[in-house]
Design a protein around this motif. Structure first.
Motif, PDB file in Angstrom:
ATOM      1  N   LEU A 146       3.806   9.595  -8.105  1.00 25.62           N
ATOM      2  CA  LEU A 146       4.605   9.766  -9.318  1.00 25.62           C
ATOM      3  C   LEU A 146       3.710   9.995 -10.536  1.00 25.62           C
ATOM      4  O   LEU A 146       4.044  10.793 -11.423  1.00 25.62           O
ATOM      5  CB  LEU A 146       5.487   8.540  -9.533  1.00 25.62           C
ATOM      6  N   ILE A 147       2.573   9.306 -10.573  1.00 23.06           N
ATOM      7  CA  ILE A 147       1.648   9.491 -11.700  1.00 23.06           C
ATOM      8  C   ILE A 147       1.088  10.911 -11.696  1.00 23.06           C
ATOM      9  O   ILE A 147       1.024  11.573 -12.748  1.00 23.06           O
ATOM     10  CB  ILE A 147       0.503   8.455 -11.637  1.00 23.06           C
ATOM     11  N   VAL A 148       0.687  11.381 -10.512  1.00 20.82           N
ATOM     12  CA  VAL A 148       0.147  12.745 -10.407  1.00 20.82           C
ATOM     13  C   VAL A 148       1.192  13.765 -10.821  1.00 20.82           C
ATOM     14  O   VAL A 148       0.912  14.690 -11.603  1.00 20.82           O
ATOM     15  CB  VAL A 148      -0.342  13.013  -8.966  1.00 20.82           C
ATOM     16  N   ARG A 149       2.421  13.623 -10.319  1.00 21.30           N
ATOM     17  CA  ARG A 149       3.457  14.599 -10.636  1.00 21.30           C
ATOM     18  C   ARG A 149       3.870  14.538 -12.100  1.00 21.30           C
ATOM     19  O   ARG A 149       4.198  15.561 -12.704  1.00 21.30           O
ATOM     20  CB  ARG A 149       4.670  14.394  -9.732  1.00 21.30           C
ATOM     21  N   ALA A 150       3.874  13.342 -12.680  1.00 18.72           N
ATOM     22  CA  ALA A 150       4.194  13.231 -14.104  1.00 18.72           C
ATOM     23  C   ALA A 150       3.137  13.934 -14.941  1.00 18.72           C
ATOM     24  O   ALA A 150       3.453  14.592 -15.948  1.00 18.72           O
ATOM     25  CB  ALA A 150       4.312  11.763 -14.505  1.00 18.72           C
ATOM     26  N   ALA A 151       1.869  13.819 -14.531  1.00 20.20           N
ATOM     27  CA  ALA A 151       0.801  14.500 -15.258  1.00 20.20           C
ATOM     28  C   ALA A 151       0.916  16.013 -15.148  1.00 20.20           C
ATOM     29  O   ALA A 151       0.423  16.750 -16.012  1.00 20.20           O
ATOM     30  CB  ALA A 151      -0.560  14.043 -14.730  1.00 20.20           C
ATOM     31  N   LEU A 152       1.611  16.497 -14.100  1.00 23.83           N
ATOM     32  CA  LEU A 152       1.747  17.941 -13.879  1.00 23.83           C
ATOM     33  C   LEU A 152       3.039  18.514 -14.474  1.00 23.83           C
ATOM     34  O   LEU A 152       3.336  19.688 -14.253  1.00 23.83           O
ATOM     35  CB  LEU A 152       1.715  18.241 -12.372  1.00 23.83           C
ATOM     36  N   PHE A 191       6.404  13.488   1.078  1.00 20.90           N
ATOM     37  CA  PHE A 191       7.839  13.234   0.916  1.00 20.90           C
ATOM     38  C   PHE A 191       8.185  13.039  -0.556  1.00 20.90           C
ATOM     39  O   PHE A 191       9.123  13.643  -1.085  1.00 20.90           O
ATOM     40  CB  PHE A 191       8.229  12.005   1.741  1.00 20.90           C
ATOM     41  N   VAL A 192       7.417  12.196  -1.232  1.00 24.77           N
ATOM     42  CA  VAL A 192       7.709  11.917  -2.637  1.00 24.77           C
ATOM     43  C   VAL A 192       7.510  13.168  -3.486  1.00 24.77           C
ATOM     44  O   VAL A 192       8.307  13.459  -4.390  1.00 24.77           O
ATOM     45  CB  VAL A 192       6.831  10.766  -3.148  1.00 24.77           C
ATOM     46  N   THR A 193       6.468  13.947  -3.190  1.00 23.95           N
ATOM     47  CA  THR A 193       6.175  15.093  -4.046  1.00 23.95           C
ATOM     48  C   THR A 193       7.199  16.210  -3.862  1.00 23.95           C
ATOM     49  O   THR A 193       7.556  16.888  -4.828  1.00 23.95           O
ATOM     50  CB  THR A 193       4.742  15.606  -3.808  1.00 23.95           C
ATOM     51  N   VAL A 194       7.710  16.426  -2.629  1.00 18.18           N
ATOM     52  CA  VAL A 194       8.719  17.476  -2.464  1.00 18.18           C
ATOM     53  C   VAL A 194      10.036  17.059  -3.109  1.00 18.18           C
ATOM     54  O   VAL A 194      10.767  17.892  -3.664  1.00 18.18           O
ATOM     55  CB  VAL A 194       8.928  17.843  -0.979  1.00 18.18           C
ATOM     56  N   ALA A 195      10.355  15.739  -3.051  1.00 21.73           N
ATOM     57  CA  ALA A 195      11.569  15.258  -3.716  1.00 21.73           C
ATOM     58  C   ALA A 195      11.440  15.406  -5.228  1.00 21.73           C
ATOM     59  O   ALA A 195      12.386  15.826  -5.915  1.00 21.73           O
ATOM     60  CB  ALA A 195      11.833  13.803  -3.335  1.00 21.73           C
ATOM     61  N   TRP A 196      10.268  15.079  -5.762  1.00 26.96           N
ATOM     62  CA  TRP A 196      10.029  15.257  -7.203  1.00 26.96           C
ATOM     63  C   TRP A 196      10.151  16.734  -7.570  1.00 26.96           C
ATOM     64  O   TRP A 196      10.762  17.075  -8.592  1.00 26.96           O
ATOM     65  CB  TRP A 196       8.650  14.730  -7.561  1.00 26.96           C
ATOM     66  N   THR A 197       9.560  17.598  -6.765  1.00 25.22           N
ATOM     67  CA  THR A 197       9.591  19.029  -7.061  1.00 25.22           C
ATOM     68  C   THR A 197      11.021  19.542  -7.125  1.00 25.22           C
ATOM     69  O   THR A 197      11.379  20.316  -8.026  1.00 25.22           O
ATOM     70  CB  THR A 197       8.810  19.813  -5.995  1.00 25.22           C
ATOM     71  N   LEU A 198      11.860  19.111  -6.184  1.00 22.75           N
ATOM     72  CA  LEU A 198      13.261  19.539  -6.196  1.00 22.75           C
ATOM     73  C   LEU A 198      13.952  19.084  -7.479  1.00 22.75           C
ATOM     74  O   LEU A 198      14.620  19.878  -8.155  1.00 22.75           O
ATOM     75  CB  LEU A 198      13.982  18.979  -4.978  1.00 22.75           C
ATOM     76  N   SER A 243       0.832  -1.205   0.000  1.00 16.85           N
ATOM     77  CA  SER A 243       0.000   0.000   0.000  1.00 16.85           C
ATOM     78  C   SER A 243       0.866   1.255   0.000  1.00 16.85           C
ATOM     79  O   SER A 243       0.544   2.230  -0.678  1.00 16.85           O
ATOM     80  CB  SER A 243      -0.933  -0.001   1.213  1.00 16.85           C
ATOM     81  N   ALA A 244       1.957   1.238   0.766  1.00 15.25           N
ATOM     82  CA  ALA A 244       2.871   2.380   0.758  1.00 15.25           C
ATOM     83  C   ALA A 244       3.483   2.565  -0.625  1.00 15.25           C
ATOM     84  O   ALA A 244       3.614   3.690  -1.125  1.00 15.25           O
ATOM     85  CB  ALA A 244       3.958   2.192   1.814  1.00 15.25           C
ATOM     86  N   ALA A 245       3.860   1.446  -1.274  1.00 19.06           N
ATOM     87  CA  ALA A 245       4.407   1.526  -2.626  1.00 19.06           C
ATOM     88  C   ALA A 245       3.355   2.040  -3.603  1.00 19.06           C
ATOM     89  O   ALA A 245       3.682   2.783  -4.544  1.00 19.06           O
ATOM     90  CB  ALA A 245       4.907   0.150  -3.063  1.00 19.06           C
ATOM     91  N   ALA A 246       2.087   1.665  -3.393  1.00 16.47           N
ATOM     92  CA  ALA A 246       1.016   2.159  -4.259  1.00 16.47           C
ATOM     93  C   ALA A 246       0.847   3.663  -4.113  1.00 16.47           C
ATOM     94  O   ALA A 246       0.597   4.365  -5.093  1.00 16.47           O
ATOM     95  CB  ALA A 246      -0.296   1.446  -3.925  1.00 16.47           C
ATOM     96  N   ILE A 247       1.009   4.169  -2.886  1.00 22.36           N
ATOM     97  CA  ILE A 247       0.931   5.625  -2.671  1.00 22.36           C
ATOM     98  C   ILE A 247       2.066   6.326  -3.411  1.00 22.36           C
ATOM     99  O   ILE A 247       1.868   7.371  -4.036  1.00 22.36           O
ATOM    100  CB  ILE A 247       0.986   5.941  -1.165  1.00 22.36           C
ATOM    101  N   VAL A 248       3.260   5.751  -3.342  1.00 24.33           N
ATOM    102  CA  VAL A 248       4.400   6.329  -4.070  1.00 24.33           C
ATOM    103  C   VAL A 248       4.107   6.342  -5.568  1.00 24.33           C
ATOM    104  O   VAL A 248       4.360   7.338  -6.262  1.00 24.33           O
ATOM    105  CB  VAL A 248       5.682   5.529  -3.778  1.00 24.33           C
TER     106      VAL A 248
END
Length: 268
Positions: free
Chosen positions: A45-51, A242-249, A36-41
């Motif tokens: 990633l899908i949301v951020r890729a779409a953005l 955590f994942v989204t701030v790392a992606w943003t950086l 489930s944690a991996a599914a959240i990650v």
């Protein structure tokens, strides 16, 4: 009034629940109990890729703001005693340059409902009339629906939980510190004239503009606000943050290379 019982919101949450459960089942042979944690990650990633297109627009907006910064400073100097006139002139400038003060804010605004849905998925005991099985899922033995603040308040915090919360919360803070250091406002480098040719400054003249200390401090504080939020939200939402701030950086580093900051020409 239970906002989660409102039919459109309940339908969105139920759809997100089924999507997350489906992804967790798909990933389970590889991720095991952390599925489930991996599914959240993966969802993050899908949301951020779409953005990504929105991120490109944000980078362009930052360049545009840098371009018109001298004009804005001149307007503020010229109309400092007339706030209404200053506001009109600033909006006219933004309109003429094809931008706005809020340009680049869309990525943050789009993610607010996403975080809200993930938050709901891990606090509701039932979703659309059926039990919420996600509440039984864990990461490193820590329920995804628990928060650090909640465990401390209820007395259920265990030393083993410190590792999981530490990785997520301190990871967010570390990314915030790197972001603050990498993207701190820079003072333009001015050419150094020969000592004999340096004229005396005119009365009341100011030197090269430097970023206000208060602004730099405020930006630094904002970078760590997400880490503070992660203390109080469910662990699942903290993972998303955590994942989204790392992606943003990473995205900002790449886009800075593609769209480097504009350098204002030095004046004599």
């Amino acid at each position: 009034m239970n906002i989660y019982a409102f039919p459109p919101i309940a339908a969105v949450i139920d759809g997100a629940y089924r999507l997350l459960m489906g992804l967790a089942d798909l990933i389970h042979p590889v991720a095991g109990a952390a599925a489930s944690a991996a599914a959240i990650v993966l969802v993050t990633l899908i949301v951020r890729a779409a953005l990504i297109p929105v991120g490109v627009s944000q980078a362009k907006a930052e360049r545009m703001r840098a371009k018109i910064a001298p004009k804005l400073a001149e307007l503020q100097r010229k109309h400092k005693d007339d706030p209404e006139r200053l506001q009109r002139e600033m909006m006219a400038l933004y309109s003429a340059e094809g931008t706005s003060p809020l340009a680049g804010c869309l990525p943050m605004l789009v993610q607010i409902p996403v975080v809200g849905v993930i938050y709901a998925l891990f606090i509701l005991p039932t979703i659309a009339g059926h039990p919420n099985e996600l509440l039984g899922h864990t990461l490193g033995g820590v329920p995804l629906g628990d928060s650090l603040a909640g465990q401390l308040a209820s007395g259920t915090f265990e030393p083993a939980s410190a590792i999981v919360y530490g990785v997520v919360i301190l990871g967010i803070a570390a990314v915030g510190e790197v972001t603050r250091r990498v993207f701190r406002p820079q003072t333009p480098t001015m050419p150094t004239p020969a000592p004999a040719a340096t004229p005396a400054p005119a009365p009341g003249a100011k030197g090269p503009a430097t970023p206000p200390a208060g602004l730099t401090t405020a930006l630094g504080v904002l970078q760590f606000l997400t880490a503070v939020i992660a203390i109080f939200v469910p662990l699942a939402a903290g993972i998303y943050l955590f994942v989204t701030v790392a992606w943003t950086l990473g995205q900002r580093v790449v886009l800075r290379r593609v769209y480097p900051p504009l350098v204002q020409p030095a004046t004599a």
